[in-house]
Design a protein around this motif. Sequence first.
Motif, PDB file in Angstrom:
ATOM      1  N   LEU A 255       0.820  -1.205   0.000  1.00  0.00           N
ATOM      2  CA  LEU A 255       0.000   0.000   0.000  1.00  0.00           C
ATOM      3  C   LEU A 255       0.859   1.263   0.000  1.00  0.00           C
ATOM      4  N   GLU A 256       1.999   1.206   0.673  1.00  0.00           N
ATOM      5  CA  GLU A 256       2.866   2.379   0.727  1.00  0.00           C
ATOM      6  C   GLU A 256       3.574   2.641  -0.602  1.00  0.00           C
ATOM      7  N   ILE A 257       3.564   1.648  -1.496  1.00  0.00           N
ATOM      8  CA  ILE A 257       4.118   1.869  -2.830  1.00  0.00           C
ATOM      9  C   ILE A 257       3.360   2.977  -3.550  1.00  0.00           C
ATOM     10  N   LEU A 258       2.063   3.111  -3.225  1.00  0.00           N
ATOM     11  CA  LEU A 258       1.255   4.162  -3.850  1.00  0.00           C
ATOM     12  C   LEU A 258       1.865   5.537  -3.619  1.00  0.00           C
ATOM     13  N   ALA A 259       2.501   5.734  -2.462  1.00  0.00           N
ATOM     14  CA  ALA A 259       3.106   7.033  -2.154  1.00  0.00           C
ATOM     15  C   ALA A 259       4.348   7.295  -2.990  1.00  0.00           C
ATOM     16  N   GLY A 260       4.960   6.231  -3.520  1.00  0.00           N
ATOM     17  CA  GLY A 260       6.177   6.399  -4.296  1.00  0.00           C
ATOM     18  C   GLY A 260       5.956   6.563  -5.787  1.00  0.00           C
TER      19      GLY A 260
ATOM     20  N   LEU B 151      -2.919   6.070   6.078  1.00  0.00           N
ATOM     21  CA  LEU B 151      -2.768   4.697   6.555  1.00  0.00           C
ATOM     22  C   LEU B 151      -1.522   4.536   7.415  1.00  0.00           C
ATOM     23  N   SER B 152      -0.394   4.978   6.927  1.00  0.00           N
ATOM     24  CA  SER B 152       0.872   4.738   7.617  1.00  0.00           C
ATOM     25  C   SER B 152       0.929   5.455   8.957  1.00  0.00           C
ATOM     26  N   LEU B 153       0.593   6.744   8.972  1.00  0.00           N
ATOM     27  CA  LEU B 153       0.668   7.512  10.215  1.00  0.00           C
ATOM     28  C   LEU B 153      -0.365   7.036  11.231  1.00  0.00           C
TER      29      LEU B 153
ATOM     30  N   GLU C 234      -1.734   3.986  11.402  1.00  0.00           N
ATOM     31  CA  GLU C 234      -1.368   2.650  11.868  1.00  0.00           C
ATOM     32  C   GLU C 234      -0.214   2.705  12.866  1.00  0.00           C
ATOM     33  N   ASP C 235       0.753   3.583  12.621  1.00  0.00           N
ATOM     34  CA  ASP C 235       1.863   3.746  13.566  1.00  0.00           C
ATOM     35  C   ASP C 235       1.357   4.258  14.920  1.00  0.00           C
ATOM     36  N   SER C 236       0.390   5.181  14.880  1.00  0.00           N
ATOM     37  CA  SER C 236      -0.167   5.714  16.128  1.00  0.00           C
ATOM     38  C   SER C 236      -0.918   4.638  16.900  1.00  0.00           C
ATOM     39  N   MET C 237      -1.660   3.794  16.187  1.00  0.00           N
ATOM     40  CA  MET C 237      -2.396   2.718  16.849  1.00  0.00           C
ATOM     41  C   MET C 237      -1.444   1.671  17.427  1.00  0.00           C
ATOM     42  N   GLN C 238      -0.378   1.390  16.707  1.00  0.00           N
ATOM     43  CA  GLN C 238       0.593   0.421  17.194  1.00  0.00           C
ATOM     44  C   GLN C 238       1.300   0.913  18.451  1.00  0.00           C
ATOM     45  N   ALA C 239       1.352   2.246  18.626  1.00  0.00           N
ATOM     46  CA  ALA C 239       2.024   2.800  19.794  1.00  0.00           C
ATOM     47  C   ALA C 239       1.162   2.732  21.058  1.00  0.00           C
ATOM     48  N   VAL C 240      -0.122   2.404  20.915  1.00  0.00           N
ATOM     49  CA  VAL C 240      -0.996   2.279  22.087  1.00  0.00           C
ATOM     50  C   VAL C 240      -0.573   1.029  22.869  1.00  0.00           C
ATOM     51  N   PRO C 241      -0.328   1.138  24.164  1.00  0.00           N
ATOM     52  CA  PRO C 241       0.141  -0.017  24.955  1.00  0.00           C
ATOM     53  C   PRO C 241      -0.834  -1.188  24.903  1.00  0.00           C
ATOM     54  N   LYS C 242      -0.288  -2.367  24.866  1.00  0.00           N
ATOM     55  CA  LYS C 242      -1.105  -3.580  24.845  1.00  0.00           C
ATOM     56  C   LYS C 242      -1.920  -3.726  26.123  1.00  0.00           C
ATOM     57  N   SER C 243      -1.426  -3.154  27.226  1.00  0.00           N
ATOM     58  CA  SER C 243      -2.135  -3.273  28.503  1.00  0.00           C
ATOM     59  C   SER C 243      -3.505  -2.606  28.452  1.00  0.00           C
TER      60      SER C 243
ATOM     61  N   SER D   6      -4.432  11.806  18.375  1.00  0.00           N
ATOM     62  CA  SER D   6      -3.564  12.898  17.927  1.00  0.00           C
ATOM     63  C   SER D   6      -2.842  12.535  16.636  1.00  0.00           C
ATOM     64  N   GLY D   7      -2.301  11.318  16.576  1.00  0.00           N
ATOM     65  CA  GLY D   7      -1.622  10.882  15.358  1.00  0.00           C
ATOM     66  C   GLY D   7      -2.580  10.708  14.196  1.00  0.00           C
ATOM     67  N   ILE D   8      -3.796  10.239  14.478  1.00  0.00           N
ATOM     68  CA  ILE D   8      -4.783  10.042  13.420  1.00  0.00           C
ATOM     69  C   ILE D   8      -5.203  11.369  12.811  1.00  0.00           C
ATOM     70  N   ILE D   9      -5.526  12.341  13.661  1.00  0.00           N
ATOM     71  CA  ILE D   9      -5.944  13.647  13.145  1.00  0.00           C
ATOM     72  C   ILE D   9      -4.785  14.334  12.425  1.00  0.00           C
ATOM     73  N   SER D  10      -3.581  14.177  12.935  1.00  0.00           N
ATOM     74  CA  SER D  10      -2.418  14.745  12.254  1.00  0.00           C
ATOM     75  C   SER D  10      -2.264  14.157  10.856  1.00  0.00           C
ATOM     76  N   SER D  11      -2.533  12.857  10.711  1.00  0.00           N
ATOM     77  CA  SER D  11      -2.446  12.233   9.386  1.00  0.00           C
ATOM     78  C   SER D  11      -3.496  12.808   8.449  1.00  0.00           C
ATOM     79  N   PHE D  12      -4.696  13.098   8.986  1.00  0.00           N
ATOM     80  CA  PHE D  12      -5.741  13.721   8.166  1.00  0.00           C
ATOM     81  C   PHE D  12      -5.289  15.095   7.668  1.00  0.00           C
ATOM     82  N   ILE D  13      -4.754  15.893   8.589  1.00  0.00           N
ATOM     83  CA  ILE D  13      -4.349  17.256   8.233  1.00  0.00           C
ATOM     84  C   ILE D  13      -3.204  17.242   7.226  1.00  0.00           C
ATOM     85  N   LEU D  14      -2.247  16.335   7.409  1.00  0.00           N
ATOM     86  CA  LEU D  14      -1.127  16.245   6.477  1.00  0.00           C
ATOM     87  C   LEU D  14      -1.593  15.789   5.098  1.00  0.00           C
ATOM     88  N   ALA D  15      -2.568  14.881   5.057  1.00  0.00           N
ATOM     89  CA  ALA D  15      -3.119  14.451   3.769  1.00  0.00           C
ATOM     90  C   ALA D  15      -3.823  15.603   3.078  1.00  0.00           C
ATOM     91  N   ILE D  16      -4.551  16.410   3.841  1.00  0.00           N
ATOM     92  CA  ILE D  16      -5.216  17.579   3.266  1.00  0.00           C
ATOM     93  C   ILE D  16      -4.189  18.580   2.744  1.00  0.00           C
TER      94      ILE D  16
END
Length: 291
Positions: A109-114, A160-162, A164-173, A199-209
Motif C-alpha cells: 500500500l505504501e508503494i502508492l506514495a512512491g 494509513l501509515s501515520l 497505523e503507527d499511532s495505533m501500534q504505539a498504544v500499549p497492549k495493557s 492525535s496521530g490520526i488527526i495529524s495524518s488527516f491534516i497532512l493528507a489535506i
Amino acid sequence: MKKLNEKVIKHILFGCGMVSIFITISILFILFKESALFFTHISPVDFFTGKQWTPLLKPQHFGILPLVSGTFLIVLFSSIISIPIGLLSAIYLSEYSNKKVRKIIKPILEILAGIPSIVYGFFALNIITPILKNLIPQTNIYNALSAAIAVGIMTIPMVLSLSEDSMQAVPKSLREGAYALGLTKLEVVFGVVIPASISGIISSFILAISRAIGETMIVALAAGSTPKLTLNPLESIQTMTGFIVQVSQGDIAKGTIESQTLYAVAMLLFIMTLIMNMLSRYVADKLREEY
C-alpha cells in the motif's frame, strides 16, 4: 582524535542546518517581495474577494476565489476518499491482521506514495475520466472529480501509515484491560485504541489535506485550466498550483503584472499549507497521550 571527529561532524551538521534555514528565508523573501510588488498594482480586497480570475486575458481580473474554490473541490473529494479508506485500512492492519499479513500488505500500500504524481495525472485522465463519462455522461473531459479521485488514492498511504503507527504505539495493557471488562473487539478499537491514538490520526488527516492542497501535476493534467467559481466537480476547474504551472511555462515576460500573479498565488498557497502544518503540530501536542 575521537573528540576532533565529533567536533567536525557537529560543525557539518550545523552548516547543513544553516543552509536549510538560509534557503527557507530566501524563498520567503522572494515570495513576499514579488507579492508586495503585485499588491502595489492590485488591491488586496479585490484579490481576496474577486470572483473572476483572468490575469492572462483582456480584460484582466485578479479575483483569487475561483482558484481557491477549485483547490477546495480537490481537497474535499480527495479527503472523502483518502481519510475513510486510509483509516479503515490502518484499523485492519493494526488490530485485525496478523504480523505476516501486515508485513506484506503495508509495504504494498505504501508503494502508492512512491508513484510519481504525473503518473497519477495520466491515470486520472485516461482511466478515471472515461469511467466517469460512462457513468455520468455530462462529465467534462477535464474535471475536478477525476483529479480528486487520483489525489485521494495518492494520499491514502499517508493516512494509513501515520494512523497505523499511532495505533501500534498504544500499549497492549490498555487493550487487555478493555477485554477484561468484557468489551468486544470492535468496542476496543473505537472505544480505546482510536481515542488513545487520536492525535496521530488527526495529524495524518491534516497532512493528507495539506498534500492535496499542494498537489500539482495531477490537477494540471486532469482538472483542466478553467478558473471557475463552482462547486460542481464534473466541470473543468483550475487550482492554485495548476495556475502556477501554467504561468511557469515561460510564455509570460518577467516583471510584468502577469508574472507577479504567480508569486501572489504562491504566497497564498504557502500561507495555507503553513497554517495546516501548524494546525497539525498543535493537534498533535494538544491531544497527545503519553503512556
